[in-house]
Design a protein around this motif. Sequence first.
Motif, PDB file in Angstrom:
ATOM      1  N   ALA A  33       0.643  -1.360  -0.023  1.00  0.00           N
ATOM      2  CA  ALA A  33       0.094   0.114  -0.114  1.00  0.00           C
ATOM      3  C   ALA A  33       0.709   1.487  -0.169  1.00  0.00           C
ATOM      4  O   ALA A  33       0.659   2.046  -0.766  1.00  0.00           O
ATOM      5  N   ILE A  34       1.848   1.071   0.861  1.00  0.00           N
ATOM      6  CA  ILE A  34       2.864   2.309   0.964  1.00  0.00           C
ATOM      7  C   ILE A  34       3.625   2.510  -0.498  1.00  0.00           C
ATOM      8  O   ILE A  34       3.524   3.857  -0.911  1.00  0.00           O
ATOM      9  N   TYR A  35       3.858   1.565  -1.137  1.00  0.00           N
ATOM     10  CA  TYR A  35       4.518   1.576  -2.467  1.00  0.00           C
ATOM     11  C   TYR A  35       3.660   2.048  -3.521  1.00  0.00           C
ATOM     12  O   TYR A  35       4.054   3.103  -4.179  1.00  0.00           O
ATOM     13  N   PHE A  36       2.547   1.579  -3.536  1.00  0.00           N
ATOM     14  CA  PHE A  36       1.727   2.260  -4.566  1.00  0.00           C
ATOM     15  C   PHE A  36       1.104   3.529  -4.371  1.00  0.00           C
ATOM     16  O   PHE A  36       1.088   4.245  -5.292  1.00  0.00           O
ATOM     17  N   THR A  37       1.017   3.837  -2.995  1.00  0.00           N
ATOM     18  CA  THR A  37       0.675   5.332  -2.749  1.00  0.00           C
ATOM     19  C   THR A  37       1.965   6.365  -3.064  1.00  0.00           C
ATOM     20  O   THR A  37       1.778   7.329  -3.677  1.00  0.00           O
ATOM     21  N   THR A  38       3.259   5.761  -2.850  1.00  0.00           N
ATOM     22  CA  THR A  38       4.646   6.642  -3.060  1.00  0.00           C
ATOM     23  C   THR A  38       4.399   6.775  -4.545  1.00  0.00           C
ATOM     24  O   THR A  38       4.650   7.936  -5.094  1.00  0.00           O
ATOM     25  N   VAL A  39       4.424   5.640  -5.564  1.00  0.00           N
ATOM     26  CA  VAL A  39       4.457   5.761  -6.813  1.00  0.00           C
ATOM     27  C   VAL A  39       3.358   6.518  -7.430  1.00  0.00           C
ATOM     28  O   VAL A  39       3.774   7.637  -8.253  1.00  0.00           O
ATOM     29  N   LEU A  40       2.045   6.364  -6.852  1.00  0.00           N
ATOM     30  CA  LEU A  40       0.880   7.030  -7.583  1.00  0.00           C
ATOM     31  C   LEU A  40       1.161   8.521  -7.321  1.00  0.00           C
ATOM     32  O   LEU A  40       0.907   9.533  -8.061  1.00  0.00           O
ATOM     33  N   MET A  41       1.371   9.008  -6.222  1.00  0.00           N
ATOM     34  CA  MET A  41       1.400  10.391  -5.734  1.00  0.00           C
ATOM     35  C   MET A  41       2.694  11.059  -6.223  1.00  0.00           C
ATOM     36  O   MET A  41       2.429  12.208  -6.851  1.00  0.00           O
ATOM     37  N   ASN A  42       3.822  10.483  -6.564  1.00  0.00           N
ATOM     38  CA  ASN A  42       4.918  10.993  -7.059  1.00  0.00           C
ATOM     39  C   ASN A  42       4.763  11.314  -8.443  1.00  0.00           C
ATOM     40  O   ASN A  42       5.153  12.288  -9.252  1.00  0.00           O
ATOM     41  N   LEU A  43       4.220  10.054  -9.194  1.00  0.00           N
ATOM     42  CA  LEU A  43       3.832  10.394 -10.660  1.00  0.00           C
ATOM     43  C   LEU A  43       2.838  11.241 -11.008  1.00  0.00           C
ATOM     44  O   LEU A  43       3.054  12.039 -11.868  1.00  0.00           O
ATOM     45  N   GLY A  44       1.894  11.415  -9.861  1.00  0.00           N
ATOM     46  CA  GLY A  44       0.520  12.308 -10.155  1.00  0.00           C
ATOM     47  C   GLY A  44       1.353  13.830 -10.004  1.00  0.00           C
ATOM     48  O   GLY A  44       1.007  14.838 -10.819  1.00  0.00           O
ATOM     49  N   MET A  45       2.226  14.048  -9.140  1.00  0.00           N
ATOM     50  CA  MET A  45       2.955  15.206  -9.053  1.00  0.00           C
ATOM     51  C   MET A  45       3.849  15.617 -10.197  1.00  0.00           C
ATOM     52  O   MET A  45       3.550  16.734 -10.828  1.00  0.00           O
ATOM     53  N   ILE A  46       4.383  14.808 -10.982  1.00  0.00           N
ATOM     54  CA  ILE A  46       5.126  14.701 -12.066  1.00  0.00           C
ATOM     55  C   ILE A  46       4.238  15.368 -13.276  1.00  0.00           C
ATOM     56  O   ILE A  46       4.465  16.110 -14.206  1.00  0.00           O
ATOM     57  N   ALA A  47       3.027  14.407 -13.367  1.00  0.00           N
ATOM     58  CA  ALA A  47       2.159  14.771 -14.399  1.00  0.00           C
ATOM     59  C   ALA A  47       1.449  16.043 -14.199  1.00  0.00           C
ATOM     60  O   ALA A  47       1.239  16.657 -15.251  1.00  0.00           O
ATOM     61  N   LEU A  48       1.084  16.533 -12.929  1.00  0.00           N
ATOM     62  CA  LEU A  48       0.411  17.765 -12.868  1.00  0.00           C
ATOM     63  C   LEU A  48       1.349  18.821 -13.120  1.00  0.00           C
ATOM     64  O   LEU A  48       0.840  19.853 -13.795  1.00  0.00           O
ATOM     65  N   ILE A  49       2.495  18.810 -12.636  1.00  0.00           N
ATOM     66  CA  ILE A  49       3.676  20.006 -13.016  1.00  0.00           C
ATOM     67  C   ILE A  49       3.901  20.010 -14.345  1.00  0.00           C
ATOM     68  O   ILE A  49       3.966  21.149 -14.799  1.00  0.00           O
ATOM     69  N   SER A  50       3.834  18.828 -15.129  1.00  0.00           N
ATOM     70  CA  SER A  50       4.037  19.031 -16.702  1.00  0.00           C
ATOM     71  C   SER A  50       2.845  19.632 -17.333  1.00  0.00           C
ATOM     72  O   SER A  50       3.021  20.209 -18.374  1.00  0.00           O
ATOM     73  N   ILE A  51       1.521  19.243 -16.868  1.00  0.00           N
ATOM     74  CA  ILE A  51       0.361  19.330 -17.732  1.00  0.00           C
ATOM     75  C   ILE A  51       0.036  20.888 -17.537  1.00  0.00           C
ATOM     76  O   ILE A  51      -0.003  21.873 -18.429  1.00  0.00           O
TER      77      ILE A  51
END
Length: 312
Positions: A33-51
């Motif tokens: 759960a921690i790993y999926f949360t970490t990857v999801l939130m960090n990739l989400g941050m990358i995507a949000l900043i890029s968009i």
Amino acid sequence: MASGNCTTPTTFILSGLTDDPRLQVPLFVVFLAIYFTTVLMNLGMIALISIDLRLHTPMYFFLRNLSFMDATYCTVITPRMLMTFSVGMKTISYIGCIMQYFSFVLLIISECLLLAVMAYDRYVAICKPLLYTIIMSKTVCWNLVKASYFWGFLNSVIHTSGLLRLNFCSSNVVNHFFCDNSPLFQISSSSTAVNELLVFAFGSLVEISSITTTFISYILIIQAVLRSRSKERKYKAYSTCASHLMTVILFHGTIIFMYFRPATSYSLNTDKIASLFYTVVIPMLNPIIYSWRNTEVKDALRRTIATKVLLR
């Protein structure tokens, strides 16, 4: 790779966090759960900043790189640990162990230096706002990130080269959940004095330079904020710096505890818990910390969601 009758083992056995079979499933669920949360939130941050074009500023450029580092070095460590919990796979090849160590050192040193770069960015933004876009140009930002990765790579090459000269005749059981220097030094049949000196010397250089840059930046920021009569400027400075400062304290505090305390106080069981914090927990906390009090990130998320809804 060999010395006399000593041959370096082709595999290592990672003992993991615990041998208690009753804890394997609960720990697997928690860390998955921690790993999926970490990857999801960090990739989400990358995507949000890029968009979002409004986030195309130096501050968020560095934050995007921080999120990439967090997602990557967490991925270097956690999946292997999850395999231990799920299928009991504790073996890792010698090459796999070396590559894991190389990747981990590269990313952890790069992140340490990037946090100092982010402190300098905040100093320029708050203390020299009229010159901010000139000083922190796109070229300068890229060069600062490249420099962080370069020094991370250089440190990784040095420490990994030192690890390659060691022999492991007496044991191949690593009392840890990943290939870190301390547990590997513990089972080495060669002298690790040079390795320990390299870790201390280069680690101290990176830590001192990063902490000093951050400390001086924040001293100057505090002076500038105290001189300001604008409550709005003070609040903005607080909101943009508080999240970064919290990340710095968590990261450097754990690193110093892990690698710079007296040798007599070392305990691999204690180190496992501390290692969990900066390899698994901190990468998950960073995007939460940066979005918690950051109105720009929240507004960008609302705009992105609203755009997606309108397009349906």
